[in-house]
Design a protein around this motif. Structure first.
Motif, PDB file in Angstrom:
ATOM      1  N   SER A  40     -82.709 129.023  55.697  1.00  0.00           N
ATOM      2  CA  SER A  40     -82.253 127.655  55.946  1.00  0.00           C
ATOM      3  C   SER A  40     -80.814 127.646  56.463  1.00  0.00           C
ATOM      4  O   SER A  40     -80.049 128.594  56.258  1.00  0.00           O
ATOM      5  N   LYS A  41     -80.459 126.574  57.144  1.00  0.00           N
ATOM      6  CA  LYS A  41     -79.097 126.415  57.657  1.00  0.00           C
ATOM      7  C   LYS A  41     -78.162 126.143  56.486  1.00  0.00           C
ATOM      8  O   LYS A  41     -78.441 125.283  55.649  1.00  0.00           O
ATOM      9  N   ALA A 101     -81.850 147.859  57.653  1.00  0.00           N
ATOM     10  CA  ALA A 101     -81.876 149.265  58.062  1.00  0.00           C
ATOM     11  C   ALA A 101     -82.490 149.496  59.433  1.00  0.00           C
ATOM     12  O   ALA A 101     -82.173 150.484  60.100  1.00  0.00           O
ATOM     13  N   SER A 102     -83.361 148.570  59.894  1.00  0.00           N
ATOM     14  CA  SER A 102     -84.066 148.888  61.140  1.00  0.00           C
ATOM     15  C   SER A 102     -84.306 147.720  62.099  1.00  0.00           C
ATOM     16  O   SER A 102     -84.660 147.968  63.244  1.00  0.00           O
ATOM     17  N   SER A 103     -84.129 146.487  61.673  1.00  0.00           N
ATOM     18  CA  SER A 103     -84.507 145.355  62.524  1.00  0.00           C
ATOM     19  C   SER A 103     -83.320 144.487  62.929  1.00  0.00           C
ATOM     20  O   SER A 103     -82.437 144.205  62.116  1.00  0.00           O
ATOM     21  N   ALA A 104     -83.343 144.031  64.184  1.00  0.00           N
ATOM     22  CA  ALA A 104     -82.381 143.032  64.642  1.00  0.00           C
ATOM     23  C   ALA A 104     -82.759 141.687  64.027  1.00  0.00           C
ATOM     24  O   ALA A 104     -83.928 141.428  63.754  1.00  0.00           O
ATOM     25  N   ILE A 105     -81.758 140.839  63.796  1.00  0.00           N
ATOM     26  CA  ILE A 105     -81.988 139.520  63.202  1.00  0.00           C
ATOM     27  C   ILE A 105     -81.290 138.468  64.062  1.00  0.00           C
ATOM     28  O   ILE A 105     -80.112 138.604  64.387  1.00  0.00           O
ATOM     29  N   LEU A 106     -82.043 137.411  64.419  1.00  0.00           N
ATOM     30  CA  LEU A 106     -81.482 136.308  65.178  1.00  0.00           C
ATOM     31  C   LEU A 106     -80.575 135.470  64.276  1.00  0.00           C
ATOM     32  O   LEU A 106     -80.975 135.062  63.186  1.00  0.00           O
ATOM     33  N   VAL A 107     -79.354 135.220  64.770  1.00  0.00           N
ATOM     34  CA  VAL A 107     -78.371 134.426  64.024  1.00  0.00           C
ATOM     35  C   VAL A 107     -77.884 133.289  64.919  1.00  0.00           C
ATOM     36  O   VAL A 107     -77.591 133.503  66.094  1.00  0.00           O
ATOM     37  N   ASN A 108     -77.813 132.082  64.360  1.00  0.00           N
ATOM     38  CA  ASN A 108     -77.290 130.904  65.054  1.00  0.00           C
ATOM     39  C   ASN A 108     -76.097 130.373  64.267  1.00  0.00           C
ATOM     40  O   ASN A 108     -76.164 130.296  63.038  1.00  0.00           O
ATOM     41  N   MET A 109     -75.041 129.964  64.993  1.00  0.00           N
ATOM     42  CA  MET A 109     -73.883 129.348  64.353  1.00  0.00           C
ATOM     43  C   MET A 109     -73.510 128.089  65.123  1.00  0.00           C
ATOM     44  O   MET A 109     -73.577 128.075  66.353  1.00  0.00           O
ATOM     45  N   ASN A 110     -73.144 127.041  64.372  1.00  0.00           N
ATOM     46  CA  ASN A 110     -72.802 125.753  64.963  1.00  0.00           C
ATOM     47  C   ASN A 110     -71.478 125.237  64.421  1.00  0.00           C
ATOM     48  O   ASN A 110     -71.137 125.482  63.261  1.00  0.00           O
ATOM     49  N   LEU A 111     -70.780 124.487  65.274  1.00  0.00           N
ATOM     50  CA  LEU A 111     -69.624 123.703  64.857  1.00  0.00           C
ATOM     51  C   LEU A 111     -70.130 122.293  64.595  1.00  0.00           C
ATOM     52  O   LEU A 111     -70.765 121.686  65.464  1.00  0.00           O
ATOM     53  N   ALA A 152     -67.060 121.493  60.175  1.00  0.00           N
ATOM     54  CA  ALA A 152     -67.657 122.596  59.432  1.00  0.00           C
ATOM     55  C   ALA A 152     -68.284 123.622  60.373  1.00  0.00           C
ATOM     56  O   ALA A 152     -68.521 123.342  61.552  1.00  0.00           O
ATOM     57  N   ILE A 153     -68.562 124.792  59.822  1.00  0.00           N
ATOM     58  CA  ILE A 153     -69.300 125.851  60.518  1.00  0.00           C
ATOM     59  C   ILE A 153     -70.575 126.101  59.729  1.00  0.00           C
ATOM     60  O   ILE A 153     -70.522 126.341  58.518  1.00  0.00           O
ATOM     61  N   THR A 154     -71.727 126.002  60.420  1.00  0.00           N
ATOM     62  CA  THR A 154     -73.008 126.289  59.769  1.00  0.00           C
ATOM     63  C   THR A 154     -73.620 127.552  60.355  1.00  0.00           C
ATOM     64  O   THR A 154     -73.358 127.911  61.508  1.00  0.00           O
ATOM     65  N   ILE A 155     -74.445 128.197  59.535  1.00  0.00           N
ATOM     66  CA  ILE A 155     -75.081 129.460  59.919  1.00  0.00           C
ATOM     67  C   ILE A 155     -76.553 129.390  59.541  1.00  0.00           C
ATOM     68  O   ILE A 155     -76.910 128.862  58.488  1.00  0.00           O
ATOM     69  N   GLN A 156     -77.389 129.948  60.418  1.00  0.00           N
ATOM     70  CA  GLN A 156     -78.807 130.075  60.125  1.00  0.00           C
ATOM     71  C   GLN A 156     -79.265 131.427  60.662  1.00  0.00           C
ATOM     72  O   GLN A 156     -78.888 131.820  61.767  1.00  0.00           O
ATOM     73  N   ALA A 157     -80.055 132.132  59.865  1.00  0.00           N
ATOM     74  CA  ALA A 157     -80.575 133.437  60.271  1.00  0.00           C
ATOM     75  C   ALA A 157     -82.093 133.444  60.142  1.00  0.00           C
ATOM     76  O   ALA A 157     -82.657 132.742  59.299  1.00  0.00           O
ATOM     77  N   ALA A 158     -82.751 134.241  60.981  1.00  0.00           N
ATOM     78  CA  ALA A 158     -84.212 134.317  60.977  1.00  0.00           C
ATOM     79  C   ALA A 158     -84.748 135.064  59.761  1.00  0.00           C
ATOM     80  O   ALA A 158     -85.933 134.975  59.459  1.00  0.00           O
TER      81      ALA A 158
END
Length: 116
Positions: free
Chosen positions: A16-17, A41-51, A88-94
């Motif tokens: 969740s964000k 250890a082995s997988s890329a992860i999509l990350v989104n950041m918003n202002l 604020a700064i928000t973050i969401q990851a897959a």
């Protein structure tokens, strides 16, 4: 006027964000860097950041979206960011499980230590 140099860590425990940093209502923040690390250890992860712009009806403006490779880190804000009062700064990851972690380095400018 007072300038305080600070760091704020974050961990994405789920997908969740979440809000990683909120500017106090009586201050301005100058964000120097936002380092994001993928501890998987082995997988890329999509990350989104918003202002989140509190002066624009809390509209969100994406400034970072990328697959962060396994066991790497990236500066998500290489040019820095300025946050006005209540922004604020928000973050969401897959992926959750605290695999995405990081630190926000910033200067907080306020009038808390002024006389009179």
């Amino acid at each position: 006027m007072t300038i305080q140099y600070k760091n704020q860590g974050f961990k994405q425990t789920d997908t969740s964000k979440t809000t990683a940093l909120t500017c106090p209502s009586d201050a301005t923040l100058i964000v120097k860097s936002i380092y994001v690390a993928n501890n998987d250890a082995s997988s890329a992860i999509l990350v989104n950041m918003n202002l989140v712009d509190s002066s624009d009806s809390s509209a969100e403006y994406e400034f970072f979206r990328d697959d962060v490779a396994a066991k790497t880190q990236v500066n998500a804000a290489p040019q820095g960011l300025n946050l006005e009062a209540s922004d604020a700064i928000t973050i969401q990851a897959a992926t959750g499980s605290s695999k995405i972690q990081g630190v926000i380095s910033y200067a907080q400018i306020d009038r808390s230590q002024e006389n009179g």
